[in-house]
Design a protein around this motif. Structure first.
Motif, mmCIF file in Angstrom:
data_model
loop_
_atom_site.group_PDB
_atom_site.id
_atom_site.type_symbol
_atom_site.label_atom_id
_atom_site.label_comp_id
_atom_site.label_asym_id
_atom_site.label_seq_id
_atom_site.Cartn_x
_atom_site.Cartn_y
_atom_site.Cartn_z
ATOM 1 N N ARG A 60 -10.888 -7.172 20.066
ATOM 2 C CA ARG A 60 -10.330 -8.136 19.116
ATOM 3 C C ARG A 60 -9.086 -7.562 18.452
ATOM 4 N NH1 ARG A 60 -11.689 -12.729 17.059
ATOM 5 N NH2 ARG A 60 -11.083 -13.357 14.962
ATOM 6 N N GLU A 61 -9.060 -6.281 18.152
ATOM 7 C CA GLU A 61 -7.871 -5.683 17.555
ATOM 8 C C GLU A 61 -6.663 -5.857 18.456
ATOM 9 O OE1 GLU A 61 -6.228 -1.386 15.828
ATOM 10 O OE2 GLU A 61 -8.266 -1.549 16.624
ATOM 11 N N VAL A 62 -6.870 -5.708 19.730
ATOM 12 C CA VAL A 62 -5.758 -5.885 20.665
ATOM 13 C C VAL A 62 -5.253 -7.320 20.633
ATOM 14 C CG1 VAL A 62 -5.087 -5.805 23.106
ATOM 15 C CG2 VAL A 62 -6.622 -4.059 22.166
ATOM 16 N N GLN A 63 -6.165 -8.290 20.605
ATOM 17 C CA GLN A 63 -5.778 -9.696 20.613
ATOM 18 C C GLN A 63 -4.992 -10.058 19.342
ATOM 19 O OE1 GLN A 63 -9.405 -11.889 21.088
ATOM 20 N NE2 GLN A 63 -9.900 -10.959 23.077
ATOM 21 N N ILE A 64 -5.468 -9.583 18.200
ATOM 22 C CA ILE A 64 -4.797 -9.934 16.932
ATOM 23 C C ILE A 64 -3.447 -9.217 16.834
ATOM 24 C CG2 ILE A 64 -4.931 -9.713 14.430
ATOM 25 C CD1 ILE A 64 -7.907 -10.246 14.613
ATOM 26 N N ALA A 65 -3.421 -7.920 17.155
ATOM 27 C CA ALA A 65 -2.171 -7.158 17.063
ATOM 28 C C ALA A 65 -1.107 -7.739 17.977
ATOM 29 C CB ALA A 65 -2.426 -5.703 17.409
ATOM 30 N N ALA A 66 -1.508 -8.309 19.100
ATOM 31 C CA ALA A 66 -0.546 -8.897 20.031
ATOM 32 C C ALA A 66 0.117 -10.141 19.434
ATOM 33 C CB ALA A 66 -1.226 -9.243 21.339
ATOM 34 N N GLN A 67 -0.547 -10.787 18.453
ATOM 35 C CA GLN A 67 0.015 -11.992 17.839
ATOM 36 C C GLN A 67 0.954 -11.661 16.677
ATOM 37 O OE1 GLN A 67 -3.091 -14.748 16.704
ATOM 38 N NE2 GLN A 67 -4.368 -14.219 18.474
ATOM 39 N N LEU A 68 0.910 -10.454 16.223
ATOM 40 C CA LEU A 68 1.664 -10.101 15.015
ATOM 41 C C LEU A 68 2.876 -9.261 15.396
ATOM 42 C CD1 LEU A 68 -1.353 -9.141 12.688
ATOM 43 C CD2 LEU A 68 -0.188 -11.362 12.877
ATOM 44 N N TYR A 125 2.875 -11.877 5.927
ATOM 45 C CA TYR A 125 3.133 -12.408 7.275
ATOM 46 C C TYR A 125 1.815 -12.619 8.027
ATOM 47 C CZ TYR A 125 4.404 -12.304 12.229
ATOM 48 O OH TYR A 125 4.511 -12.583 13.581
ATOM 49 N N ALA A 126 0.915 -11.628 7.937
ATOM 50 C CA ALA A 126 -0.385 -11.773 8.612
ATOM 51 C C ALA A 126 -1.175 -12.924 8.005
ATOM 52 C CB ALA A 126 -1.174 -10.473 8.506
ATOM 53 N N HIS A 127 -1.117 -13.071 6.682
ATOM 54 C CA HIS A 127 -1.824 -14.182 6.053
ATOM 55 C C HIS A 127 -1.238 -15.513 6.504
ATOM 56 C CE1 HIS A 127 -3.013 -11.316 2.510
ATOM 57 N NE2 HIS A 127 -3.745 -11.118 3.606
ATOM 58 N N GLY A 128 0.072 -15.534 6.728
ATOM 59 C CA GLY A 128 0.688 -16.757 7.238
ATOM 60 C C GLY A 128 0.222 -17.096 8.645
ATOM 61 N N LYS A 129 -0.243 -16.106 9.345
ATOM 62 C CA LYS A 129 -0.797 -16.311 10.693
ATOM 63 C C LYS A 129 -2.313 -16.507 10.641
ATOM 64 C CE LYS A 129 2.966 -15.631 13.195
ATOM 65 N NZ LYS A 129 3.496 -16.601 14.196
ATOM 66 N N SER A 130 -2.849 -16.722 9.435
ATOM 67 C CA SER A 130 -4.286 -16.914 9.209
ATOM 68 C C SER A 130 -5.107 -15.684 9.551
ATOM 69 C CB SER A 130 -4.806 -18.133 9.999
ATOM 70 O OG SER A 130 -4.153 -19.310 9.594
ATOM 71 N N VAL A 131 -4.514 -14.512 9.419
ATOM 72 C CA VAL A 131 -5.206 -13.260 9.711
ATOM 73 C C VAL A 131 -5.467 -12.497 8.417
ATOM 74 C CG1 VAL A 131 -5.065 -11.049 10.905
ATOM 75 C CG2 VAL A 131 -4.199 -13.114 12.024
ATOM 76 N N LEU A 132 -6.734 -12.167 8.186
ATOM 77 C CA LEU A 132 -7.112 -11.308 7.060
ATOM 78 C C LEU A 132 -7.362 -9.904 7.605
ATOM 79 C CD1 LEU A 132 -9.704 -13.567 5.175
ATOM 80 C CD2 LEU A 132 -7.219 -13.448 4.889
ATOM 81 N N ILE A 156 -11.102 -4.898 12.276
ATOM 82 C CA ILE A 156 -12.115 -5.801 11.730
ATOM 83 C C ILE A 156 -11.459 -7.011 11.077
ATOM 84 C CG2 ILE A 156 -13.787 -3.943 11.392
ATOM 85 C CD1 ILE A 156 -13.073 -3.954 8.427
ATOM 86 N N ALA A 157 -10.233 -7.292 11.489
ATOM 87 C CA ALA A 157 -9.542 -8.452 10.937
ATOM 88 C C ALA A 157 -10.259 -9.733 11.319
ATOM 89 C CB ALA A 157 -8.103 -8.477 11.421
ATOM 90 N N ARG A 158 -10.033 -10.735 10.492
ATOM 91 C CA ARG A 158 -10.664 -12.026 10.745
ATOM 92 C C ARG A 158 -9.591 -13.094 10.744
ATOM 93 N NH1 ARG A 158 -14.650 -15.425 6.681
ATOM 94 N NH2 ARG A 158 -14.637 -17.358 7.898
ATOM 95 N N ILE A 168 -18.053 -11.150 16.158
ATOM 96 C CA ILE A 168 -18.930 -10.237 15.451
ATOM 97 C C ILE A 168 -18.339 -9.791 14.115
ATOM 98 C CG2 ILE A 168 -18.010 -8.132 16.486
ATOM 99 C CD1 ILE A 168 -21.687 -8.895 15.743
ATOM 100 N N THR A 169 -17.039 -9.870 13.958
ATOM 101 C CA THR A 169 -16.397 -9.381 12.736
ATOM 102 C C THR A 169 -16.536 -10.346 11.577
ATOM 103 O OG1 THR A 169 -14.309 -10.373 13.417
ATOM 104 C CG2 THR A 169 -14.695 -8.082 14.020
ATOM 105 N N THR A 170 -17.052 -11.543 11.815
ATOM 106 C CA THR A 170 -17.178 -12.509 10.719
ATOM 107 C C THR A 170 -18.554 -12.484 10.084
ATOM 108 O OG1 THR A 170 -17.839 -14.233 12.271
ATOM 109 C CG2 THR A 170 -15.488 -14.046 11.751
#
Length: 450
Positions: A60-68, A125-132, A156-158, A168-170
């Motif tokens: 999941r970290e890879v997926q989120i980091a790729a969006q930011l 910026y991450a919050h603007g992408k709906s990432v906590l 463990i971002a959500r 699982i992180t939620t």
């Protein structure tokens, strides 16, 4: 624990050394052979390969980091597996982490302002992408070789809006207890302000080199975030301006509604508190101090018109008159020498009068005795009228000539006859009349002839 990856090659990356080890991964410094550059390789340890939870979080970290894609978020270069062991290739941050800097003590205010100013836009910026992020802390703020700060570790971002249980992180309370917001520690629904709280905890630690809440167990620390008011940062570092302390404490409010609404607002307030502390309003209203009195130079003061107050009732309070010391009256005393001189003069006058009277009486008696007769005393002892008058005049003259003083007191007059033999058988009586002058007895005499 022996690290068997150092000196080996994973994919196209030669592992050179260990940078750090966390709860779910280890980070190595490596050399990318194809690009001839240094990189950081994050590897999931082999003991977690068969753990589905750790594998999901790593992916999941890879997926989120790729969006930011943000200049203050550590970029991800590559992702892969080597012999069943997943890894993530990221930019190598030669400056280490903020946590490493804190080993030397609190940071300078200008360093804190710079780090916050660089991290805040990345967080918004991450919050603007709906990432906590949900795990913001000094060890997840990295520095490059010139000191610029970067945000990392979205393990463990959500993503807001995802259905509960989709990842699982939620589920449950996830994060590092020392940096959890109260709502995060209680497992409540989260929004972007949970990261604002974590940023406030990180600022507290940067300014004091310690966390606001410390305990023996992670659970105890999490409970303190929920129930215990945060301590004053100035309690641990007196050099912190009050205005900076107010900014940190506002970010650490238990109620999310009372925190800053964005990381950028927090960063702006922090900069203002450091550069212009007098412009920072206090978090709680305090009784305002009276305005200072301006004292104008005497030449510039306007002369006010006279104002005559209306007559008012006299005050009941009486002001006692000023006491004037009474002058002590000194008793009047005659000088001893003056008294002696007056007494001598009076005595001489009296003696002259007596002698004169005596001669007068002798002359009279002699003229009344015939030739050849013997003078004899008569039985009549009554003074003649002429003698009485002369005695009275003499006594009056003596009494009037005697000075009267305020303190003189005359004793009772007693007539003490003193028999003296006068010439030609005449009997003369002196009536003694003692008086007191200034406490000294003085004798006066009334003279009678027989």
């Amino acid at each position: 624990m022996t690290d068997d990856l150092i000196g080996k090659q994973i994919g196209g990356y030669a592992i050179l050394g260990l940078i750090g080890r966390g709860g779910m991964a280890a980070v190595y410094r490596a050399h990318q052979v194809s690009m001839n550059r240094s990189v950081a390789v994050k590897v999931l340890p082999r003991q977690f390969i068969d753990d589905l939870t750790y594998m999901q979080r790593f992916n999941r970290e890879v997926q989120i980091a790729a969006q930011l894609e943000h200049r203050s978020i550590v970029p991800v270069h590559d992702y892969g597996e080597s012999d069943g062991q997943p890894y993530i290739v990221m930019r190598y941050m030669a400056g280490g982490s903020v946590d490493d800097m804190l080993n030397a003590g609190p940071l300078r205010l200008d360093q804190i302002v710079q780090i916050c100013a660089q991290i805040a836009p990345a967080l918004d910026y991450a919050h603007g992408k709906s990432v906590l992020h949900r795990d913001l802390k000094p060890s997840n703020i990295l520095l490059d070789d010139i000191g610029d700060a970067y945000l990392t570790d979205f393990g463990i971002a959500r993503i807001l809006g995802e259905a509960p249980g989709s990842t699982i992180t939620t589920d449950g309370a996830v994060g590092t207890p020392s940096y959890m917001s109260p709502e995060q520690a209680q497992g409540h629904p989260l929004d972007h302000r949970t990261d604002i709280y974590a940023l406030g905890v990180s600022l507290f630690e940067m300014a004091t080199a310690r966390r606001p809440f410390e305990g023996d167990t992670p659970y105890g620390v999490a409970v303190m975030h929920v129930t215990t008011p945060p301590p004053s940062p100035r309690l641990y570092n007196e050099s912190i301006p009050v205005s900076v302390e107010q900014v940190i404490l506002k970010a650490l409010n238990k109620r999310r509604e009372d925190r800053y609404d964005s990381a950028a607002a927090l960063a702006a307030a922090l900069r203002t508190a450091v550069e212009a502390p007098q412009a920072s309003p206090p978090p709680d209203p305090q009784p305002s101090a009276p305005p200072p009195i301006e004292i104008q130079p005497l030449a510039e003061r306007p002369i006010p018109a006279p104002v005559y107050p209306a007559p008012s009732a006299p005050s009941l309070r009486q002001v006692p008159p000023a006491s004037v010391p009474k002058r002590k009256r000194r008793p009047f005393r005659l000088n001893l020498w003056v008294g002696a001189m007056i007494g001598g003069v009076l005595g001489c006058a009296l003696l002259t009068v007596v002698v004169g009277i005596g001669l007068l009486i002798v002359g009279t008696s002699t003229s009344e005795v015939g030739p050849g007769e013997t003078p004899t005393a008569t039985a009549d002892v009554t003074p003649s009228a002429h003698a009485r008058a002369l005695v009275n005049e003499t006594a009056a003259a003596v009494e009037s000539a005697t000075p009267r003083t305020p303190t003189r007191r005359a004793t009772a007059i007693t007539n003490t006859p003193v028999e003296r033999s006068g010439p030609s058988g005449t009997v003369i009586f002196f009536a003694q009349r003692p008086i007191t002058v200034d406490g000294a007895p003085v004798e006066a005499y009334n003279l009678y002839s027989l």
